[in-house]
Motif scaffolding. Structure first.
Motif, PDB file in Angstrom:
ATOM      1  N   LYS A 150       0.823  -1.204   0.000  1.00  0.00           N
ATOM      2  CA  LYS A 150       0.000   0.000   0.000  1.00  0.00           C
ATOM      3  C   LYS A 150       0.864   1.264   0.000  1.00  0.00           C
ATOM      4  O   LYS A 150       0.534   2.248  -0.680  1.00  0.00           O
ATOM      5  CB  LYS A 150      -0.940  -0.008   1.207  1.00  0.00           C
ATOM      6  CG  LYS A 150      -2.057  -1.038   1.101  1.00  0.00           C
ATOM      7  CD  LYS A 150      -2.966  -1.015   2.323  1.00  0.00           C
ATOM      8  CE  LYS A 150      -4.100  -2.023   2.176  1.00  0.00           C
ATOM      9  NZ  LYS A 150      -4.998  -2.026   3.356  1.00  0.00           N
ATOM     10  N   ARG A 151       1.956   1.230   0.738  1.00  0.00           N
ATOM     11  CA  ARG A 151       2.834   2.413   0.771  1.00  0.00           C
ATOM     12  C   ARG A 151       3.444   2.663  -0.605  1.00  0.00           C
ATOM     13  O   ARG A 151       3.513   3.810  -1.070  1.00  0.00           O
ATOM     14  CB  ARG A 151       3.924   2.202   1.818  1.00  0.00           C
ATOM     15  CG  ARG A 151       4.936   3.345   1.922  1.00  0.00           C
ATOM     16  CD  ARG A 151       4.311   4.645   2.416  1.00  0.00           C
ATOM     17  NE  ARG A 151       5.340   5.661   2.608  1.00  0.00           N
ATOM     18  CZ  ARG A 151       5.989   5.859   3.754  1.00  0.00           C
ATOM     19  NH1 ARG A 151       5.707   5.110   4.808  1.00  0.00           N
ATOM     20  NH2 ARG A 151       6.894   6.797   3.853  1.00  0.00           N
ATOM     21  N   ASP A 154       0.757   4.017  -2.889  1.00  0.00           N
ATOM     22  CA  ASP A 154       0.469   5.410  -2.550  1.00  0.00           C
ATOM     23  C   ASP A 154       1.530   6.341  -3.132  1.00  0.00           C
ATOM     24  O   ASP A 154       1.200   7.385  -3.720  1.00  0.00           O
ATOM     25  CB  ASP A 154       0.405   5.592  -1.034  1.00  0.00           C
ATOM     26  CG  ASP A 154      -0.851   5.001  -0.412  1.00  0.00           C
ATOM     27  OD1 ASP A 154      -1.829   4.791  -1.152  1.00  0.00           O
ATOM     28  OD2 ASP A 154      -0.836   4.750   0.807  1.00  0.00           O
ATOM     29  N   GLU A 155       2.781   5.986  -2.947  1.00  0.00           N
ATOM     30  CA  GLU A 155       3.863   6.849  -3.414  1.00  0.00           C
ATOM     31  C   GLU A 155       3.937   6.920  -4.931  1.00  0.00           C
ATOM     32  O   GLU A 155       4.429   7.907  -5.491  1.00  0.00           O
ATOM     33  CB  GLU A 155       5.206   6.380  -2.832  1.00  0.00           C
ATOM     34  CG  GLU A 155       5.307   6.565  -1.330  1.00  0.00           C
ATOM     35  CD  GLU A 155       6.715   6.357  -0.797  1.00  0.00           C
ATOM     36  OE1 GLU A 155       7.631   6.075  -1.600  1.00  0.00           O
ATOM     37  OE2 GLU A 155       6.903   6.501   0.426  1.00  0.00           O
ATOM     38  N   ASP A 162      -8.993  -0.421  -0.475  1.00  0.00           N
ATOM     39  CA  ASP A 162      -8.544  -0.846   0.856  1.00  0.00           C
ATOM     40  C   ASP A 162      -9.029  -2.236   1.221  1.00  0.00           C
ATOM     41  O   ASP A 162      -8.471  -2.884   2.117  1.00  0.00           O
ATOM     42  CB  ASP A 162      -9.019   0.141   1.925  1.00  0.00           C
ATOM     43  CG  ASP A 162      -8.109   1.363   2.015  1.00  0.00           C
ATOM     44  OD1 ASP A 162      -6.909   1.219   1.748  1.00  0.00           O
ATOM     45  OD2 ASP A 162      -8.619   2.446   2.354  1.00  0.00           O
TER      46      ASP A 162
END
Length: 249
Positions: A150-151, A154-155, A162
């Motif tokens: 997820k990180r 996101d980046e 989710d």
């Protein structure tokens, strides 16, 4: 005569037994010195639990030494019971509450330093729990991979839901990092990347069927062993490190 086979396997039950032995020793009851020494060594060797042990357990290797302290620390049985109970509260609270959110603290570490070193911090914490809490270690392994995926997404501004499960998250992340098997033509590379995807899918299955994250149905629930936890944690740590290093390259 003390027999290790008579001890409970569950770590919470072992902690309760240890507390009971000390209460007996402090209040004139029968006590099992050999069991105390075995249980004390067991908890001292658990990196994730040692610091939560009462100071007197860490300090006194046998019941004779403990008695030499407790008889002067309090004069009545009630006072001694209170001292022991309060001293065991941090350990008992940890053991009774660990399954509510076993990966929260570990995941915050990974997010604090989102690099290979941060992943290794979580990896090592999960490894330290594989013996005392295999179910929690497996949950951490799954959560570590979910957090990393997820990180990265996101980046890289890659959309995801989710509610997506780990295999779906990993597949989306792999594609974003050019790590999907379909993105390569060389057979050895495709085989390695496909193997990584299968391993991640396996962790999801292992976690769903064995870990503490879902209720177990059926008459004979299967509980994970430390070797199951070691496998899941080591796979998750290696794959998470690979993802982060690729993302940062």
């Amino acid at each position: 005569m003390f027999d290790e086979a008579d001890l409970p396997d569950d770590v919470l039950e072992r902690a309760t037994m240890l507390e009971g032995i000390l209460v007996d020793a402090a209040t004139g009851g029968s006590s099992d010195a050999a069991a105390y020494e075995f249980l004390r060594r067991d908890f001292i060797q658990r990196d994730d639990l040692k610091a939560l042990l009462p100071t007197f357990v860490r300090s006194y290797r046998n019941l004779s030494a403990f008695w030499g302290w407790i008889k002067f620390a309090a004069s009545t049985y009630a006072e001694r019971r209170k001292i022991i109970s309060e001293a065991f509260t941090p350990l008992m609270d940890h053991l009774e509450g660990r399954k509510n959110a076993p990966g929260d603290a570990e995941m915050s570490d990974a997010l604090e330093t989102f690099d290979a070193e941060g992943v290794h911090v979580v990896w090592n914490k999960a490894l330290s729990r594989r013996t005392s809490d295999p179910e929690g270690a497996i949950t951490i392994a799954r959560t570590l991979l979910e957090t990393v995926c997820k990180r990265i997404l996101d980046e890289r501004a890659v959309p995801y839901n989710d509610t997506e499960d780990l295999p779906k998250l990993y597949a989306t992340t792999a594609k974003a990092l050019n790590l999907a098997p379909s993105q390569h033509s060389e057979e050895p590379i495709k085989a390695i990347l496909g193997g990584a995807m299968n391993l991640v899918n396996g962790i999801g299955t292992l976690r769903n069927r064995l870990s503490d994250a879902h209720g177990r149905g059926g008459k004979l629930p299967v509980r994970p062993s430390p070797r199951h936890a070691s496998l899941a944690v080591n796979i998750a740590g290696a794959v998470a490190t690979f993802l982060v290093e690729t993302h940062r390259t």
